[in-house]
Design a protein around this motif. Sequence first.
Motif, mmCIF file in Angstrom:
data_model
loop_
_atom_site.group_PDB
_atom_site.id
_atom_site.type_symbol
_atom_site.label_atom_id
_atom_site.label_comp_id
_atom_site.label_asym_id
_atom_site.label_seq_id
_atom_site.Cartn_x
_atom_site.Cartn_y
_atom_site.Cartn_z
ATOM 1 N N TYR A 139 0.594 -1.341 0.007
ATOM 2 C CA TYR A 139 0.152 0.078 -0.342
ATOM 3 C C TYR A 139 0.290 1.218 0.128
ATOM 4 O O TYR A 139 0.473 2.270 -0.179
ATOM 5 N N PHE A 140 2.046 0.976 0.327
ATOM 6 C CA PHE A 140 2.587 1.998 1.084
ATOM 7 C C PHE A 140 3.936 2.358 0.394
ATOM 8 O O PHE A 140 4.972 2.819 1.118
ATOM 9 N N ALA A 141 4.585 1.782 -0.819
ATOM 10 C CA ALA A 141 5.552 1.498 -1.046
ATOM 11 C C ALA A 141 6.507 2.844 -2.387
ATOM 12 O O ALA A 141 7.520 3.164 -2.087
ATOM 13 N N SER A 142 5.533 3.207 -1.970
ATOM 14 C CA SER A 142 5.339 4.904 -2.883
ATOM 15 C C SER A 142 5.908 5.724 -1.501
ATOM 16 O O SER A 142 6.593 7.208 -1.729
ATOM 17 N N PHE A 143 5.824 5.782 -0.504
ATOM 18 C CA PHE A 143 6.061 6.715 0.661
ATOM 19 C C PHE A 143 7.747 6.791 0.841
ATOM 20 O O PHE A 143 9.008 5.915 0.949
ATOM 21 N N GLU A 144 8.609 7.518 0.590
ATOM 22 C CA GLU A 144 9.711 8.071 0.671
ATOM 23 C C GLU A 144 10.022 8.496 2.176
ATOM 24 O O GLU A 144 10.569 7.541 3.098
ATOM 25 N N SER A 145 9.350 9.359 3.015
ATOM 26 C CA SER A 145 9.272 9.633 4.558
ATOM 27 C C SER A 145 8.956 10.125 4.794
ATOM 28 O O SER A 145 7.542 10.526 4.056
ATOM 29 N N VAL A 146 7.707 9.595 6.247
ATOM 30 C CA VAL A 146 7.168 10.583 7.224
ATOM 31 C C VAL A 146 7.920 11.167 8.576
ATOM 32 O O VAL A 146 8.529 10.634 9.249
ATOM 33 N N SER A 147 7.582 12.638 8.348
ATOM 34 C CA SER A 147 7.832 13.232 9.030
ATOM 35 C C SER A 147 7.085 13.568 10.110
ATOM 36 O O SER A 147 6.462 14.510 9.301
ATOM 37 N N ALA A 148 7.225 14.005 10.913
ATOM 38 C CA ALA A 148 6.437 15.546 12.418
ATOM 39 C C ALA A 148 7.185 16.804 11.792
ATOM 40 O O ALA A 148 8.526 17.370 11.679
ATOM 41 N N VAL A 149 6.255 17.638 11.276
ATOM 42 C CA VAL A 149 6.500 19.191 11.752
ATOM 43 C C VAL A 149 6.695 20.167 12.604
ATOM 44 O O VAL A 149 7.572 20.348 12.841
ATOM 45 N N ASP A 150 5.857 19.578 13.203
ATOM 46 C CA ASP A 150 5.696 20.538 14.922
ATOM 47 C C ASP A 150 4.599 18.978 15.132
ATOM 48 O O ASP A 150 3.980 18.162 14.346
ATOM 49 N N ASN A 151 3.696 19.322 16.468
ATOM 50 C CA ASN A 151 3.431 18.369 16.929
ATOM 51 C C ASN A 151 1.765 18.102 17.016
ATOM 52 O O ASN A 151 1.382 16.351 16.838
#
Length: 519
Positions: A139-151
């Motif tokens: 499902y998520f093969a295209s995801f390079e990164s998932v990050s928190a910008v702020d809370n």
Amino acid sequence: MTIDRRRFLQLSAAASLPLTLPKSSFAIAKHSGTDLVVAVQSNPPQFDPLRLQTNIAFRVLANVYDFPFRTEFRKELVRRLPGLAEESRWVDERTIELKLRNAVKFHSGDQMTAEDFAFSFGPERMGPDVPGGPLAKQYFASFESVSAVDNLTVRIRTTSVDPLLEMRLAGWGSQIISKRAFLASGGWDKWALSPVATGPYKVANVRTGDFVRLEAHEAYWGGSPVFRSVTFKVVPDAAGRANGLLAGDYHIATDISPDQLGIFEGQHDIEPVGGQIFNMRVLNYDATEGLLKDPRIRQALDAAIDRDAIAKSLFAGKVEVPRGFQWPAYGDIFIESEPPLRRNLALAKRLLSEASYKGEPIPYRVLSDYYTAELTTAQILVQMWKEAGLNIQLQICENWTQVWAKPNGGIFNGSINLVYPDPAGTLWPLYGPTGFIRTSSKSWSDADFDELGSRLLATADRAERKALHAKILQIFGHDNPPGTPLHFSAMFYGQRKDVAWSPVPLPYMDFGPFNVKRS
């Protein structure tokens, strides 16, 4: 939600989302409507959504977890709505930012943050060596990164343009979990038995093979849950579920066969509900060994089936026969030219002759009551195949481990859920390189399908997606079939009229505050 790129609005619109306890201890008071008891044929063995893609898991876990985006399900999948994410903004064609809802509480009482969101998609949960990780990769093969910008802000960066990204965030596998609760649990196996998420109910008590009890999450962001608790009580036999409902033991009886619905009609306090859902009943073939290595025999099996007769006789005409492995909900990439699945006995016999089939036995493994009318359907199929000259040996198994066990070389039952309306949300997760068919049953593979699927995942061009989809259907329906569709599935229930719940066109049973009975 706000999206500031017209192109992505057009793409989203074109492919929019059409997701034993003693009897005395759970006996219900009539018209209580507080502690709900649901009679089911089986319950999931654990509660990690990434490890389970079964109807019984969907039914229970839809109440435990939430998604970044919520989908409103009615007669068709029509609207994608804000869920744990209130807003979305495309930074560029490969980057989206999500603004998370404030004050969302986990079952533990902790507040959900962007750090929890990022952890839910990180390598600790979706890595190749994590249970469920290979499935998540579908499902998520295209995801390079998932990050928190702020809370409360999350940034998702993809490796290429992904026109289905928001669909993925509204579909199975994108459930958000508590990072702190997981790290304190001692590992995935322990966590999966007592997960901490944000859904309207939390896992309270489990007795394997007997019941799963959920309790209301009173701090649920969507409002107070309708019921104080929901108990999924195992009653393996459909007649037992129906009779228990009539006797007042349960509020809802699931997976009722169409021929049993009549017993609820005319009852002053019970009614039949449900109908066709976004699930397709299929047969799967083990094409890796034995006679079914020859695609002509698989094609003959397909051609010998009278699907219309099954739909009319066993489902009272309440289900439709699909045009191959696809859904009209695909929208503009639906292949209208794909012919209806019709019986062609002469073709079946010719294919068997060309394959030099001499009547050797072919096993067909089934369970007795997992799918609606499963055993009766299997018996009818065996007779249809016999008329074509096929010698099919029906084998009734006790569990799925027996169904999938090697050596197989035969036929076994299955189904496909429309996780989101695109081949990437249906065929690819099941039949792709890390899907169930390749990793668990190990019954089929096709290099051309892998190549086409990879291209499908990488392009946003709708015309190109449709052309790739047509080639995939050629493989699935003609050249190298991994199985064959029978009909769209239906789920029928018996329900007390005073229960504030409405079925949705998926195997989910949503008892949260967003799904109350419409008058």
